[in-house]
Design an enzyme around this catalytic site. Structure first.
Site, PDB file in Angstrom:
ATOM      1  N   GLU A   1      86.214 -94.667  -7.145  1.00  0.00           N
ATOM      2  CA  GLU A   1      85.456 -94.892  -5.903  1.00  0.00           C
ATOM      3  C   GLU A   1      86.061 -94.191  -4.691  1.00  0.00           C
ATOM      4  OE1 GLU A   1      83.748 -99.344  -6.738  1.00  0.00           O
ATOM      5  OE2 GLU A   1      85.823 -99.221  -6.074  1.00  0.00           O
TER       6      GLU A   1
HETATM    7  C1  TNX Z   1      84.620-101.822  -8.657  1.00  0.00           C
HETATM    8  S1  TNX Z   1      85.602-100.933 -11.155  1.00  0.00           S
HETATM    9  C2  TNX Z   1      85.930-101.464  -8.445  1.00  0.00           C
HETATM   10  C3  TNX Z   1      86.837-102.403  -7.791  1.00  0.00           C
HETATM   11  C4  TNX Z   1      86.157-103.681  -7.429  1.00  0.00           C
HETATM   12  C5  TNX Z   1      85.235-104.083  -8.550  1.00  0.00           C
HETATM   13  C6  TNX Z   1      84.594-105.410  -8.339  1.00  0.00           C
HETATM   14  C7  TNX Z   1      86.504-100.090 -10.259  1.00  0.00           C
HETATM   15  C8  TNX Z   1      87.253 -99.062 -10.912  1.00  0.00           C
HETATM   16  N1  TNX Z   1      86.509-100.340  -8.952  1.00  0.00           N
HETATM   17  O1  TNX Z   1      87.400-101.800  -6.648  1.00  0.00           O
HETATM   18  O2  TNX Z   1      87.117-104.655  -7.231  1.00  0.00           O
HETATM   19  O3  TNX Z   1      84.237-103.113  -8.669  1.00  0.00           O
HETATM   20  O4  TNX Z   1      83.872-105.797  -9.475  1.00  0.00           O
END
Ligand code: TNX
Length: 509
Positions: free
Chosen positions: A321
């Site tokens: 992300e």
């Molecule tokens: C996505 S999954 C994220 C996290 C969040 C999560 C909450 C991922 C690699 N990153 O930063 O905590 O969703 O479900």
């Protein structure tokens, strides 16, 4: 005279209310082969001894530690010959691999053999489940303590079966992490991925950059006091995990999810201005400054220190992300950072986006999407990357069970127990053959979780579902069988003080 014998508690038939005997099949995850011998039963008594010598001795001590509180029996551990009334652990198992074991139970002796202490430890988890649920109590219980006769031969389908705990969004202290390690170990989880840094907090002391924890560890989601592990405390966690035959995989999330670091050191920001600490739950707004040299000195210092604290093979560098880093910058950053992991002797793991930077053969790509495919994956497989499978809509323990679940998020979809169980990590991802699958993980993000009770409510009973997908052969994946075996775990969790989700899909006793 007959009445007298009964009153004196002779060897008469079991009294009413005697707990029902266990079935040799009532094990989670399902073993590779189970051959009950209905004619025999072993009974643990105050005369039972554990035989374990050399490298098997610590596993024998661990088993004794599990059995003594509820039975009230002395259960000495010693080397020496297997005699009647003994549980014998030995390292003479052949063809069982690094984690396999064989368990033989007859009227007189329980024989557990493996090639490695780890195999014995996995077998001990099976043996626990074959005793009545009250064995899990930490106070003395009445018994009787029987183990059904027969033979189990077992070994895992995948060598990697991990759980992730996010200690960044909400901080969990050393005791809380140890408690979770013990719960995971029961289901033969062998790796603990700790998500140590994020926008809301930096949780591991880095000696060369002390403000990361002094400042960056001082809060958490919701504005609570946060916290962090000193290097000594972190080592305590690593050693405790090792005593449960579990390897810690530390994650330092880069280049996004770094607000806590950026807030701690103004010079890491492109504009030289430190942002305030963050206590919300948005993602994707922070990034290290890709064009500043200090960024790479910082990252290398962190990787060097974390690698030095890590006996395990893997170091996770996040990579998810990074919405405020351009694709070009992201590649530039990762192409400099991924080699640092190897420089300090570790194998890189990253969330699947980091496959954009073409990590080298052997590096691990962790899939966290909700589709059963990603264009980056077939290329990654072709390069020789190993794929760790953790689809958010299947294996994420932080997703709500149903609309009314008070804890958790639901961006990936509601995930009931049957959803968590109903997929196959070996064939789930298009373009990824089973040989390229390293294993499976159950991540637990903690935006909404503040206590051990919260962790347990989200992890149980879905964690055992993911554990079974990772350990048991595909031909043993069967919801009818699993839900019945899972139901039998409920009373064990009650004795352990685990507040689990009583899904209506599971026929709890
Ligand atoms: C996505 S999954 C994220 C996290 C969040 C999560 C909450 C991922 C690699 N990153 O930063 O905590 O969703 O479900």
């Amino acid at each position: 005279a007959l009445t007298g014998a009964l009153l004196l508690g002779g060897t008469a038939a079991p009294a009413l209310g005697t707990p029902q005997e266990q079935d040799l099949h009532d094990v989670v995850p399902a073993p590779e082969s189970v051959r009950p011998d209905p004619g025999s039963t072993f009974e643990l008594t105050r005369h039972t001894k554990i035989r374990a010598a050399g490298e098997a001795a610590p596993v024998g001590e661990h088993l004794a530690g599990l059995l003594r509180p509820s039975t009230g029996f002395p259960i000495p551990v010693s080397r020496g010959q297997v005699k009647d009334g003994a549980i014998a652990l030995s390292l003479d198992g052949r063809d069982l691999g690094p984690e396999g074991y064989r368990l033989d139970v007859d009227d007189d002796v329980v024989r557990l053999s493996a090639q490695t202490p780890t195999g014995l430890f996995r077998g001990v988890q099976t043996l626990r489940q074959l005793l009545p649920p009250a064995i899990e109590s930490r106070t003395e219980q009445p018994g009787p303590w029987t183990v059904p006769g027969g033979e189990i031969v077992d070994r895992p389908r995948f060598g990697h079966r991990s759980a992730m705990l996010d200690v960044a969004r909400h901080f969990f202290d050393v005791e809380q992490v140890k408690r979770y390690i013990d719960q995971l170990a029961q289901y033969k989880i062998n790796r603990l991925h700790l998500h140590l840094t994020d926008d809301q907090g930096w949780r591991l002391e880095i000696e060369s950059w002390p403000r990361l924890t002094e400042h960056g560890g001082s809060t958490e989601v919701g504005g609570g006091p946060g916290g962090f592990y000193t290097q000594a405390e972190y080592t305590e966690i690593v050693e405790y995990a090792a005593s449960r035959h579990m390897v810690v995989i530390p994650e330092i999330d880069l280049p996004g999810h770094t607000n806590a670091a950026l807030s701690s050191y103004a010079e890491l920001n492109c504009d030289g201005v430190a942002p305030p600490l963050y206590t919300g739950i948005e993602v994707g707004f922070s990034s290290l400054c890709v064009d500043k040299e200090i960024t790479y000195r910082f990252v290398e210092d962190v990787i060097r220190e974390v690698a030095a604290l890590t006996p395990g093979e893997y170091l996770h560098i996040g990579g998810d992300e990074a919405h405020s880093t351009t694709d070009e910058d992201y590649r530039k950053f990762m192409q400099r950072v991924v080699p640092m992991v190897a420089k300090y002797g570790k194998t890189a793991v990253g969330w699947h986006e980091y496959a954009k930077a073409a990590p080298p053969a052997g590096a691990v790509v962790q899939y966290w999407g909700t589709e059963n495919a990603d264009p980056l994956l077939p290329e990654a497989v072709a390069r020789g990357n190993r794929i760790l499978v953790s689809p958010a809509n299947k294996s994420y323990l932080d997703q709500k069970y149903h609309e009314g679940t008070e804890l958790g998020l639901q961006w990936a979809g509601l995930t009931e127990v049957a959803d968590a169980y109903g997929w196959d990590p070996g064939s789930y991802l298009r373009g990824v053959p089973e040989e390229a699958v390293l294993g499976v993980e159950a991540p637990l993000w903690s935006e909404t979780l503040e206590t051990s009770d919260h962790i347990e409510f989200m992890a149980f009973p879905r964690l055992p579902a993911i554990a079974e997908l990772g350990w048991s052969q595909a031909e043993h994946h069967d919801w009818e069988s699993f839900s019945r075996r899972l139901a039998a775990q409920g009373p064990r969790w009650e004795h352990q003080g685990i507040d689990f989700y009583r899904s209506e899909q599971v026929p709890w006793p």
